[in-house]
Structure formats: C-alpha cells, structure tokens
Motif scaffolding. Structure first.
Motif, PDB file in Angstrom:
ATOM      1  N   TYR A  80       0.824  -1.203   0.000  1.00  8.29           N
ATOM      2  CA  TYR A  80       0.000   0.000   0.000  1.00  8.29           C
ATOM      3  C   TYR A  80       0.861   1.258   0.000  1.00  8.29           C
ATOM      4  CZ  TYR A  80      -3.882  -3.120   1.088  1.00  8.29           C
ATOM      5  OH  TYR A  80      -4.817  -4.112   1.034  1.00  8.29           O
ATOM      6  N   THR A  81       1.998   1.220   0.697  1.00  6.46           N
ATOM      7  CA  THR A  81       2.893   2.382   0.693  1.00  6.46           C
ATOM      8  C   THR A  81       3.439   2.640  -0.703  1.00  6.46           C
ATOM      9  OG1 THR A  81       3.531   1.842   2.970  1.00  6.46           O
ATOM     10  CG2 THR A  81       4.933   3.384   1.777  1.00  6.46           C
ATOM     11  N   LEU A 126       0.808   4.343  -2.871  1.00  7.13           N
ATOM     12  CA  LEU A 126       0.695   5.792  -2.712  1.00  7.13           C
ATOM     13  C   LEU A 126       1.824   6.517  -3.437  1.00  7.13           C
ATOM     14  CD1 LEU A 126      -0.330   6.134   1.053  1.00  7.13           C
ATOM     15  CD2 LEU A 126      -1.790   6.277  -0.969  1.00  7.13           C
ATOM     16  N   PHE A 176       1.097  14.757   0.411  1.00  4.60           N
ATOM     17  CA  PHE A 176       0.001  14.417   1.313  1.00  4.60           C
ATOM     18  C   PHE A 176      -1.105  15.471   1.285  1.00  4.60           C
ATOM     19  CE2 PHE A 176       3.173  11.493   2.882  1.00  4.60           C
ATOM     20  CZ  PHE A 176       2.412  10.360   3.117  1.00  4.60           C
ATOM     21  N   ASP A 185      -4.426   9.619  10.367  1.00  5.99           N
ATOM     22  CA  ASP A 185      -3.587   8.662   9.637  1.00  5.99           C
ATOM     23  C   ASP A 185      -2.625   9.365   8.695  1.00  5.99           C
ATOM     24  OD1 ASP A 185      -4.821   6.644  10.937  1.00  5.99           O
ATOM     25  OD2 ASP A 185      -5.922   5.850   9.221  1.00  5.99           O
ATOM     26  N   MET A 186      -3.122  10.362   7.971  1.00  5.81           N
ATOM     27  CA  MET A 186      -2.258  11.021   7.001  1.00  5.81           C
ATOM     28  C   MET A 186      -1.219  11.907   7.680  1.00  5.81           C
ATOM     29  SD  MET A 186      -3.972  11.977   3.398  1.00  5.81           S
ATOM     30  CE  MET A 186      -5.656  11.679   3.819  1.00  5.81           C
ATOM     31  N   LEU A 246       1.425   9.382   8.816  1.00  2.00           N
ATOM     32  CA  LEU A 246       2.178   8.837   7.690  1.00  2.00           C
ATOM     33  C   LEU A 246       3.086   9.901   7.079  1.00  2.00           C
ATOM     34  CD1 LEU A 246       2.586   6.283   6.028  1.00  2.00           C
ATOM     35  CD2 LEU A 246       0.757   7.040   4.502  1.00  2.00           C
ATOM     36  N   SER A 301       3.848   1.913   8.561  1.00  2.00           N
ATOM     37  CA  SER A 301       3.545   2.653   7.342  1.00  2.00           C
ATOM     38  C   SER A 301       2.559   1.892   6.466  1.00  2.00           C
ATOM     39  CB  SER A 301       4.833   2.931   6.570  1.00  2.00           C
ATOM     40  OG  SER A 301       4.568   3.454   5.286  1.00  2.00           O
ATOM     41  N   GLU A 302       2.728   0.577   6.374  1.00  2.00           N
ATOM     42  CA  GLU A 302       1.814  -0.245   5.576  1.00  2.00           C
ATOM     43  C   GLU A 302       0.394  -0.200   6.138  1.00  2.00           C
ATOM     44  OE1 GLU A 302       2.097  -2.816   2.620  1.00  2.00           O
ATOM     45  OE2 GLU A 302       2.913  -0.796   2.442  1.00  2.00           O
ATOM     46  N   SER A 311      -1.060   3.241   5.374  1.00  2.00           N
ATOM     47  CA  SER A 311      -1.318   3.372   3.936  1.00  2.00           C
ATOM     48  C   SER A 311      -2.519   2.530   3.521  1.00  2.00           C
ATOM     49  CB  SER A 311      -0.080   2.950   3.135  1.00  2.00           C
ATOM     50  OG  SER A 311       1.024   3.768   3.443  1.00  2.00           O
ATOM     51  N   GLN A 312      -2.674   1.363   4.127  1.00  2.00           N
ATOM     52  CA  GLN A 312      -3.817   0.519   3.804  1.00  2.00           C
ATOM     53  C   GLN A 312      -5.126   1.215   4.177  1.00  2.00           C
ATOM     54  OE1 GLN A 312      -3.789  -3.333   5.654  1.00  2.00           O
ATOM     55  NE2 GLN A 312      -5.715  -3.961   4.726  1.00  2.00           N
ATOM     56  N   CYS A 334      -5.772   3.839   1.604  1.00  2.00           N
ATOM     57  CA  CYS A 334      -6.202   3.240   0.341  1.00  2.00           C
ATOM     58  C   CYS A 334      -7.626   2.703   0.432  1.00  2.00           C
ATOM     59  CB  CYS A 334      -5.239   2.117  -0.056  1.00  2.00           C
ATOM     60  SG  CYS A 334      -3.600   2.678  -0.567  1.00  2.00           S
TER      61      CYS A 334
END
Length: 425
Positions: free
Chosen positions: A13-14, A17, A97, A132-133, A136, A312-313, A316-317, A320
């Motif tokens: 997922y990372t 992005l 971002f 989350d963002m 990240l 991070s995964e 990112s998940q 997504c």
C-alpha cells in the motif's frame, strides 16, 4: 459492495501511494540523489582523517595541509546538502500528502458516507483520514529520510572499509550482523513479556474497578471469590513475566558487553595485526574505525526500520481503503469514478475552491430528510442563517444535531431536500 476490502493489492500500500504520486517523483529522486551525495561526502571525510593521521606520522606537512583544506571543503558541502535537503523534503512530502487529502475529500464527497462507515468499522472517516495522514506524513518526512541517509552512509562506508583492508572488512562485516541479530532476538522476547505483563496488569485493574463499581451486586450474589481469583490470576501472570524479564536482563547486559568486546577485539586486534603486516596504515585503521560505526548504526536500525515499514503499511492501507470506497452506484469505487485521483487538478465544486456569489443568506436548508436505515432522524427540516448570525443547535441525544452538521459539510447525503451555501446547492 462489501467485497471491495477483500481484494489484496499486487504491491504494498505504501508503494501504491508513491506510485500514484507521479507529480512528486522528481522531488523524491532529488532526495535520493542528495542522500547519495551526503553518503559520499561523509565517507570521504572519514578517509581524509586517516590521510591526515598518516601525514602527521610521516611528518608530511603538505599532506596534512591539503587534508585540512579538503576537510573544510567537504564539511561546507555537507552543510550545503543539509540546507537543500530540509526544504526539499518538506515541500515534497507535504505537497504529496496535501494532494492526497484533497482527493480523499473528493472521495468522501461522492460516496455513501453512512454505508462507508459500516464497511470500514473504524469510526469517523474524517478523523481517521486526518490522523492517519498526519502520522504517515511524519514517517515519510522524518523516519524514512533518516533511514535513507543512514542506509546510504552504511553502503558507502562498507565499500570504503573493503577498499581500505579487504581482510579486516570481511571479518568485521561477517561478525557484526551475527552479534546484532543475537541481541535483537534476546531482547525481542523481553519486549514481548513486558507487553504481556502490561496487558495482564491492565486487565487486573479493570477487574478491580468493575468489582468496586458493582460492589453491591457482587456481594448480593456472593461472587467476591470469583472476582478476587480473576484479579489474582492476572496480577500473578504479570509478576511472573516481570520476574522473568529481570532474570533475562542480566543475561542481556552480559551479552551486550561480550558482543561489544568481540567487535572491538576484531576491529582493533585484527587492525593492529593488519597494520603490522602492512595491509593497512595507522591512519587507514582510524578511518576504518570511523566508517565501521556507520555500518553498525545501520545494522542496529534494521529492526526499527522493519517496525516503521509495518506501521507505514497499516496507515497506507487505511488510506487506500478510503480511496477505494464504493461510489453511490454501488459498483465502481470512488477512485474509478474520479479517475486518476492524484495526478489531476481539484475538480470544481469542492467547497472553498471557487468564488461564490455574494448573498445575504449564508446557509439555507429546504425540506431536509435523512434516515439511518428505518430510523428517521430529520424530517422536513427548514433552516435559514444569515451572514454574521450566531446560531446554536440544541436538542436531546439522538435528535440529529451531529447528523445535520455532517450533511451541511457534505459528509452525508440527504435523502430528500436541498442545502444552499451562499445561494449555491
């Protein structure tokens, strides 16, 4: 509609992005180049210190003077790389971002918000997206950049060590990962026991709190022994885990000293032998010692890097999942409806991006209806708020106050009715 979360990507997922943020690839490539330049400069500085020592031992004033001059030049270049890296890193990651945030808001504007919340089972979508963002973005701007520079310095230092003395380099690089791995394996079990002890302690405290809160009921049913036994079991388990950690701590401390002595013994004991046999100079050995620290720093960070990647995964998940929420037609995702959500410009109609016409009425709601499945929350609501007015929405829990605010913000789609902001629907 509920099967969209079951699909697994063909890549992480990372990476997804990053792959979809093509507009920011030049910035990330520039950061990669800067990391490589910084690694080469750091390595060259270490080698220059070795040359400076050799020149001093031999009494070569020319070598000493030139080494000092080159050291000053390379230190200034390093400072220049740092000055360029920080703003470039901030612009690239923040820009990436910020664009993702805009696209997520577009997605939330085009999906069934209530249905999406049920599909994801993670609470408020907007709060989740923001936290989350932000987290990240900090990982990308801070930790990944640090790891990139550390890894680059370690690779350049490894090559330089093998160049200075292949025999000593192979021996040191073979022993270093083994000792670090043994320490990490031993400390991993201690970390797990500590986490388990914290969980059991928390559960014991919960049992005690619940017992005190419902003390009359517990006494009425004669359940004191039951709750005391459950509390004792959790506390005893936590105590055993902490006792095991205390016993292991002594072993870990001893192993740390042993591995440190082994590494120093190989570095300096082997280095002295290599100097005696003419395989490396005294200054070269000093440079080797300085470079070996950079290699060790990268090896020590491997487990932390893996943990950061997993975090991070996960983040990112979640992002997504938001980008892949089904659209209002129930079949296509919002990502498919909007096309490439990263590379285009913000569409007209998103709140705050266009010049709205002037009007005395700031917000107007006409015949608004909204329901959660079979429960009607808002029925025929009418509201008009003028510019500069202060309005409070009051009512008992469940009457629809939060629902109304989310409809006004565009997070919920109303069943019937219209919402006008400065005259625009």
């Amino acid at each position: 509609m509920g099967d969209f979360l079951k699909k697994k990507p063909q890549y992480s997922y990372t990476i997804r992005l990053l792959r979809d943020s093509k507009a920011y690839w030049p910035g990330f490539f520039a950061l990669l180049v800067l990391a490589g330049i910084s690694a080469l400069l750091q390595t060259r500085v270490s080698l220059l210190w070795g040359e400076l020592v050799d020149g001093g031992i031999m009494g070569d004033k020319t070598t000493v003077a030139s080494s000092f001059l080159y050291l000053a030049v390379f230190c200034l270049l390093q400072a220049g790389v740092a000055l360029v890296n920080d703003p470039l890193n901030a612009v690239t990651t923040e820009g990436m971002f910020n664009r993702i945030r805009e696209r997520v808001f577009q997605v939330l504007h085009s999906v069934d918000y209530a249905a999406a919340g049920k599909l994801l089972h993670t609470g408020d979508l907007v709060s989740r997206m923001g936290s989350d963002m932000e987290e990240l973005c900090e990982i990308f701007a801070g930790q990944y950049t640090w790891y990139l520079y550390t890894a680059g310095e370690a690779l350049a230092a490894t090559a330089a060590c093998l160049f200075l003395c292949p025999v000593l380099g192979v021996l040191y690089l073979a022993v270093l990962p083994v000792t670090v791995f043994l320490l990490q394996r031993l400390t991993a079990s201690m970390t797990q026991r500590q986490r388990s002890a914290s969980v059991d302690t928390g559960r014991g405290m919960n049992v005690a709190a619940e017992t005190l809160h419902h003390l009359e009921t517990v006494k009425a049913y004669g359940a004191e022994a039951l709750f005391c036994g459950e509390f004792d079991a959790h506390i005893d388990t936590a105590a055993r885990a902490r006792a095991a950690n205390e016993r292991s701590n002594a072993a870990v401390t001893g192993l740390q000293y042993m591995t440190a002595l082994l590494q120093l013994g190989i570095l300096f004991g082997g280095g002295i032998l290599c100097v005696e046999k003419g395989l490396i100079s005294a200054g070269g050995l000093i440079a080797f010692a300085a470079l070996s620290r950079k290699v060790k720093a990268a090896v020590d960070l491997l487990s932390r890097m893996a943990g950061t990647w997993r975090k991070s995964e996960a983040l990112s998940q979640r992002i997504c999942e938001l980008l892949d929420l089904p659209g209002e037609d129930g079949e296509r995702s919002a990502r498919e409806v909007h096309g490439d959500i990263f590379d285009g410009e913000v569409q007209e109609g998103m709140g705050g991006t266009e010049n709205l016409p002037e009007t005395d009425v700031l917000l107007e709601i006409r015949n608004l209806h909204f329901s959660y499945e079979d429960k009607h929350v808002l029925e025929g609501l009418r509201l008009s708020i003028g510019a500069g007015q202060h309005v409070a929405v009051l009512g008992p829990s469940g009457c629809g106050k939060t629902t109304l605010l989310r409809i006004i913000c565009g997070f919920y789609r109303c069943g019937r009715g219209q919402v006008f902001f400065r005259g625009r629907d």
